[in-house]
Design a protein around this motif. Structure first.
Motif, PDB file in Angstrom:
ATOM      1  N   ALA A 100      99.133  14.573 132.293  1.00 19.72           N
ATOM      2  CA  ALA A 100      98.024  15.437 131.907  1.00 19.72           C
ATOM      3  C   ALA A 100      98.489  16.830 131.546  1.00 19.72           C
ATOM      4  O   ALA A 100      97.796  17.561 130.840  1.00 19.72           O
ATOM      5  N   GLN A 101      99.654  17.229 132.030  1.00 16.86           N
ATOM      6  CA  GLN A 101     100.159  18.549 131.733  1.00 16.86           C
ATOM      7  C   GLN A 101     100.764  18.623 130.338  1.00 16.86           C
ATOM      8  O   GLN A 101     100.979  19.718 129.811  1.00 16.86           O
ATOM      9  N   THR A 102     101.062  17.493 129.729  1.00 18.40           N
ATOM     10  CA  THR A 102     101.730  17.504 128.426  1.00 18.40           C
ATOM     11  C   THR A 102     100.948  16.778 127.344  1.00 18.40           C
ATOM     12  O   THR A 102     101.208  16.971 126.175  1.00 18.40           O
ATOM     13  N   GLN A 103      99.983  15.944 127.723  1.00 19.15           N
ATOM     14  CA  GLN A 103      99.212  15.183 126.754  1.00 19.15           C
ATOM     15  C   GLN A 103      97.733  15.539 126.837  1.00 19.15           C
ATOM     16  O   GLN A 103      97.255  16.081 127.832  1.00 19.15           O
ATOM     17  N   ASP A 104      97.019  15.223 125.779  1.00 22.04           N
ATOM     18  CA  ASP A 104      95.579  15.415 125.778  1.00 22.04           C
ATOM     19  C   ASP A 104      94.913  14.377 126.677  1.00 22.04           C
ATOM     20  O   ASP A 104      95.372  13.239 126.782  1.00 22.04           O
ATOM     21  N   ILE A 105      93.814  14.770 127.286  1.00 22.52           N
ATOM     22  CA  ILE A 105      93.067  13.872 128.158  1.00 22.52           C
ATOM     23  C   ILE A 105      91.741  13.528 127.484  1.00 22.52           C
ATOM     24  O   ILE A 105      91.080  14.405 126.919  1.00 22.52           O
ATOM     25  N   LYS A 106      91.379  12.263 127.542  1.00 22.75           N
ATOM     26  CA  LYS A 106      90.112  11.785 127.000  1.00 22.75           C
ATOM     27  C   LYS A 106      89.314  11.165 128.139  1.00 22.75           C
ATOM     28  O   LYS A 106      89.758  10.203 128.757  1.00 22.75           O
ATOM     29  N   VAL A 107      88.140  11.752 128.424  1.00 19.87           N
ATOM     30  CA  VAL A 107      87.319  11.315 129.549  1.00 19.87           C
ATOM     31  C   VAL A 107      85.961  10.859 129.036  1.00 19.87           C
ATOM     32  O   VAL A 107      85.306  11.577 128.270  1.00 19.87           O
ATOM     33  N   SER A 108      85.540   9.668 129.437  1.00 15.89           N
ATOM     34  CA  SER A 108      84.217   9.155 129.083  1.00 15.89           C
ATOM     35  C   SER A 108      83.216   9.520 130.168  1.00 15.89           C
ATOM     36  O   SER A 108      83.524   9.436 131.364  1.00 15.89           O
ATOM     37  N   TYR A 109      82.010   9.933 129.762  1.00 13.27           N
ATOM     38  CA  TYR A 109      80.948  10.292 130.705  1.00 13.27           C
ATOM     39  C   TYR A 109      79.643   9.616 130.306  1.00 13.27           C
ATOM     40  O   TYR A 109      79.374   9.395 129.117  1.00 13.27           O
ATOM     41  N   ILE A 110      78.829   9.322 131.303  1.00 14.67           N
ATOM     42  CA  ILE A 110      77.429   8.984 131.079  1.00 14.67           C
ATOM     43  C   ILE A 110      76.619  10.247 131.364  1.00 14.67           C
ATOM     44  O   ILE A 110      76.782  10.873 132.412  1.00 14.67           O
ATOM     45  N   TYR A 111      75.774  10.613 130.417  1.00 11.54           N
ATOM     46  CA  TYR A 111      74.935  11.800 130.544  1.00 11.54           C
ATOM     47  C   TYR A 111      73.480  11.349 130.661  1.00 11.54           C
ATOM     48  O   TYR A 111      72.936  10.752 129.744  1.00 11.54           O
ATOM     49  N   LYS A 112      72.855  11.624 131.808  1.00  8.82           N
ATOM     50  CA  LYS A 112      71.465  11.247 132.042  1.00  8.82           C
ATOM     51  C   LYS A 112      70.589  12.499 132.037  1.00  8.82           C
ATOM     52  O   LYS A 112      70.947  13.516 132.621  1.00  8.82           O
ATOM     53  N   HIS A 113      69.423  12.391 131.373  1.00  7.14           N
ATOM     54  CA  HIS A 113      68.547  13.552 131.243  1.00  7.14           C
ATOM     55  C   HIS A 113      67.138  13.095 130.881  1.00  7.14           C
ATOM     56  O   HIS A 113      66.943  11.948 130.441  1.00  7.14           O
ATOM     57  N   PRO A 114      66.133  13.970 131.017  1.00  9.64           N
ATOM     58  CA  PRO A 114      64.770  13.595 130.615  1.00  9.64           C
ATOM     59  C   PRO A 114      64.641  13.512 129.108  1.00  9.64           C
ATOM     60  O   PRO A 114      65.442  14.072 128.357  1.00  9.64           O
ATOM     61  N   ASP A 115      63.597  12.844 128.667  1.00 10.71           N
ATOM     62  CA  ASP A 115      63.296  12.770 127.243  1.00 10.71           C
ATOM     63  C   ASP A 115      63.042  14.175 126.696  1.00 10.71           C
ATOM     64  O   ASP A 115      62.429  15.011 127.355  1.00 10.71           O
ATOM     65  N   GLN A 116      63.511  14.446 125.470  1.00  7.56           N
ATOM     66  CA  GLN A 116      63.395  15.785 124.892  1.00  7.56           C
ATOM     67  C   GLN A 116      61.945  16.207 124.651  1.00  7.56           C
ATOM     68  O   GLN A 116      61.675  17.393 124.457  1.00  7.56           O
ATOM     69  N   THR A 117      61.016  15.269 124.647  1.00  7.81           N
ATOM     70  CA  THR A 117      59.614  15.622 124.442  1.00  7.81           C
ATOM     71  C   THR A 117      58.971  16.178 125.711  1.00  7.81           C
ATOM     72  O   THR A 117      57.820  16.619 125.667  1.00  7.81           O
ATOM     73  N   MET A 118      59.685  16.155 126.815  1.00 11.83           N
ATOM     74  CA  MET A 118      59.191  16.688 128.082  1.00 11.83           C
ATOM     75  C   MET A 118      57.884  16.012 128.523  1.00 11.83           C
ATOM     76  O   MET A 118      57.026  16.629 129.146  1.00 11.83           O
ATOM     77  N   ARG A 119      57.770  14.735 128.201  1.00  9.05           N
ATOM     78  CA  ARG A 119      56.592  13.976 128.637  1.00  9.05           C
ATOM     79  C   ARG A 119      56.857  13.240 129.950  1.00  9.05           C
ATOM     80  O   ARG A 119      55.952  12.648 130.514  1.00  9.05           O
ATOM     81  N   ARG A 120      58.085  13.283 130.414  1.00 10.82           N
ATOM     82  CA  ARG A 120      58.425  12.698 131.708  1.00 10.82           C
ATOM     83  C   ARG A 120      59.391  13.636 132.425  1.00 10.82           C
ATOM     84  O   ARG A 120      60.151  14.367 131.782  1.00 10.82           O
ATOM     85  N   ALA A 121      59.372  13.599 133.737  1.00 11.69           N
ATOM     86  CA  ALA A 121      60.194  14.515 134.525  1.00 11.69           C
ATOM     87  C   ALA A 121      61.474  13.867 135.028  1.00 11.69           C
ATOM     88  O   ALA A 121      62.329  14.550 135.591  1.00 11.69           O
TER      89      ALA A 121
END
Length: 267
Positions: A13-34
């Motif tokens: 990691a000190q000499t090469q690029d790191i590629k990390v996968s993530y799951i991103y959870k969030h509310p709907d952008q319409t703000m119709r649910r919390a």
């Protein structure tokens, strides 16, 4: 054997690029649910000097549309799919934003969409005040320590891996003595969780068609995003329907006190 592999990855990691996968959870952008009922798949690429957090599906579409020829070909492909009722073959975006960090220049550049327009804004990459605790848990085989902070109007809890010597993380989070593999805000409406990690070379840190994004301030972007909820055309699908939340009726969308965007410190 596991310890040997982890040591090897830490050294690489000190000499090469790191590629990390993530799951991103969030509310709907319409703000119709919390609740955090939307799930996007994001990737962080970082070399400790610069990084990019992005949706690979969205970037794939942006790469196709980055040239006039590609844009025209993609529109033709979509038209054919609709004519043949094969809409399921059309690639779909999976998350709207990019975040690039430039540690040497101490700046963060954000790219996101509001009211159908692509915007970008720059802000200082300032130190985040973290409170590191002695709580520990294992993520992807790494021993991670818990830390908390107040950032962009929310209280965040992050888990970082000291074995991975990169002071970076998902979204705009950074500054811990190790890579952030999980982060959640108070109330759990926004949540990032790492699902995989690998080393690669020659990763792409640029954003396609960067010059085609309109400049804006972060404050004005989030105000616009929130104001869009009052736009009748945006809420046409909802009609006059009300939203019931904990026994209370609300019109069109939920108020900021119940659910807001990932950054809440706009005015």
């Amino acid at each position: 054997m596991i310890a040997v592999c982890l040591a090897a990855i830490s050294a690489m990691a000190q000499t090469q690029d790191i590629k990390v996968s993530y799951i991103y959870k969030h509310p709907d952008q319409t703000m119709r649910r919390a609740e955090a009922d939307i799930e996007n798949h994001y990737i962080l690429v970082t070399n400790g000097t610069e990084s990019k957090f992005y949706s690979p599906k969205t970037e794939y579409i942006d790469s196709i549309e980055s040239t006039p020829e590609g844009f025209e070909s993609f529109n033709t492909f979509k038209r054919v799919c609709y004519e043949k009722q094969q809409q399921h073959l059309i690639p779909r975006v999976d998350g709207s934003f990019y975040v690039t960090k430039h540690f040497g220049m101490k700046s963060i550049q954000t790219y996101d969409v509001a009211s159908g327009t692509r915007f970008k804004w720059k802000e200082p990459l300032t130190p985040i005040t973290w409170n590191i605790t002695d709580s520990v848990k294992t993520i992807l085989g790494y021993e991670c320590f818990m830390s908390t902070t107040e950032f962009h109007g929310r209280r965040w809890t992050a888990w970082f891996a000291p074995e991975i010597p990169v002071h970076d993380g998902p979204w705009k989070l950074h500054g811990l003595p190790g890579l952030i593999l999980e982060a959640t805000c108070e109330g759990n409406q926004y949540h990032f969780t790492a699902t995989g990690l690998q080393q690669e070379r020659n990763l792409l840190y640029e954003v396609y068609s960067e010059n085609n994004w309109e400049p804006i301030s972060g404050n004005d972007f989030w105000k616009l995003r929130r104001d869009c909820l009052d736009n009748p055309s945006r809420n046409r699908a909802a009609g006059n329907a009300t939203i019931v939340y904990r026994g209370v009726n609300y019109e069109k969308y939920l108020p900021k006190e119940i659910v807001d965007y990932i950054e809440t410190d706009y005015q």
